[in-house]
Structure formats: structure tokens, C-alpha cells
Scaffold this active site. Sequence first.
Site, short mmCIF file in Angstrom:
data_model
loop_
_atom_site.label_atom_id
_atom_site.label_comp_id
_atom_site.label_asym_id
_atom_site.label_seq_id
_atom_site.Cartn_x
_atom_site.Cartn_y
_atom_site.Cartn_z
N GLU A 88 7.48 -21.82 7.91
CA GLU A 88 7.95 -20.95 8.97
C GLU A 88 9.04 -21.59 9.84
O GLU A 88 9.64 -20.93 10.68
CB GLU A 88 6.79 -20.52 9.88
CG GLU A 88 6.21 -21.63 10.74
CD GLU A 88 5.17 -21.10 11.72
OE1 GLU A 88 5.33 -21.37 12.92
OE2 GLU A 88 4.23 -20.43 11.28
N GLU B 296 0.80 -1.22 0.00
CA GLU B 296 0.00 0.00 0.00
C GLU B 296 0.84 1.28 0.00
O GLU B 296 0.31 2.37 -0.20
CB GLU B 296 -0.93 -0.01 1.22
CG GLU B 296 -2.04 -1.06 1.08
CD GLU B 296 -2.91 -1.17 2.32
OE1 GLU B 296 -2.49 -0.65 3.38
OE2 GLU B 296 -3.99 -1.77 2.23
#
Length: 273
Positions: free
Chosen positions: A112, A81
Site C-alpha cells: 500500500e 458480484e
Amino acid sequence: MDRLPDTEKTSKYEHIEKMSTADILKSINDEDATVAGAVARVIPEIEKLVNAIVARMQEGGRLFYIGSGTSGRLGVVDASECPPTFGVPHDLVVGIIAGGDGAIRRAVEFAEDDQNQAWEDLKAYLPDEKDTVIGLAASGTTPYVIGGVRQARGHGLLTGCIACSADSPLGKAVEYPVEAVVGPEFVTGSTRMKSGTAQKMILNMISTSVMIKLGRVRGNKMVDMQLSNQKLVARGVRMLMNELKIGQKEAESELKRYGSVRAVLENYGNSSS
């Protein structure tokens, strides 16, 4: 056994499957109402991190977020953004998620758990000492993130983190830890809830304040926003009408002529070449 992360502590609500819909919603909302207070308590730590980031970025550095699962997705969202909001290049703020971009939509099993992969992912961007890496992990225990910040720090990069557990391994691995402890989740361990909300709030605070300090906002306006749709063009026109005290047609003409709100503000009234 190692201390249980704050994010894994048992919900204070019992038998939630027996609650009415109204009670579920009210209870979630009650818990969410505590998040802003938890974030407020770590503003001094956020301030230190922001000031350190700004100093590096003023020298040409970049900002990287690394995370897995919800945390990684939030980092990707915040990074993605920045270009449309502040008009910065797409490689200035970068979100990296364990398992690659496919993990944004679908979980990648055990991604992960690899403590070496984050640095390998970062190396694709040719990082250097001007750059900053912020590790995102609600529990503060994710190997991918801890390994990444440790190796980044070892190579001279600035390191910070956003976690939701106190005295976390991740917090101990970075120079600027931010640990917003929001308490047990409504559904035990579901860190996409309060922890995710806290991380989102802090990411907004970091990227917005960094961009303001870098001069990407004027007054209170996004003068460098990308005019990528009609809504944003209309917003730009309103900004110019308000700032320059001109009519809509003139504002539209000037915006079309210069291509950005900032350019109009800096050049309005100059004679054409």
C-alpha cells in the site's frame, strides 16, 4: 505532526480484554448500530458520485475500485458480484487491490506504500476518459490509493473515493469525495470493523443504484442475473410465475428456452420463428 485520521482515534472502551464475552459482543453491536447513521449523512455526496458515474457509463465507461487491505478486498467483492447479480460483463466493474489478487487472501507487506503502482495496475486495463476510479481507504491516507486517483484524474478519468476520515488527503485528491466518519473503532485502529461496514454499505449503494439507473433491474427484480446455480434458476422461475401469472412448468420451460428472465419477459407470447 499531521492530523490524526479519525480512524486512528482511541477506542472509547478501556480494558476490553477484561470484558465478558457478552459485554464485548454488546459493545461491538452498539458501535455497529451507529454506522448506518454515518452513511446516511453522506447520501448527498454518494448521489453526486453515482450520477456522475452513470453519465460516464452510459457513454461506454467502466468502473474501477482501487484499495489495499480490507478496503481493497471490499472493492473486489463488490465488483465480482456485479456480473452474477446484474448480468454485466466481468470487465465493466473491476476491483484492484494493492499487491495483486494474492493479497485478497494474504496481506502483501508494504504494497500500500507505493504511490505509483495503482496507476500501473490500472494501465493494464487501458483506461480512458469514459472510465471512473473510486479510491477506497478507510483512513484516507493510503499512498497506493492517493497516487492512483491523482494519476487517473490527471489522465481525464472521473475520480471519487470512500473514506472514513474527514478532510482526508484522499478526499482532497478526487472530484467526488465520500467521507463517512464512523468514529473510533471498538479495537483502536481496526478499520475492518465499523469503517469496513460503512465502506461495504456505500459500495452496495453505489453499484446497485448505478445498475438500476443503467436499466439492469426491472420492477424490483434482477432480471439480468446469471442463472449459474439451481437457487438462481428457481428464483428466475418464481419471478416469471409472479410476473406473467403462469404455472411452474411453463415458467421453467420458458426460462430454459430463452436463457434469462429478461428475455422471457420481452418475448413471452410471441410466436416461435
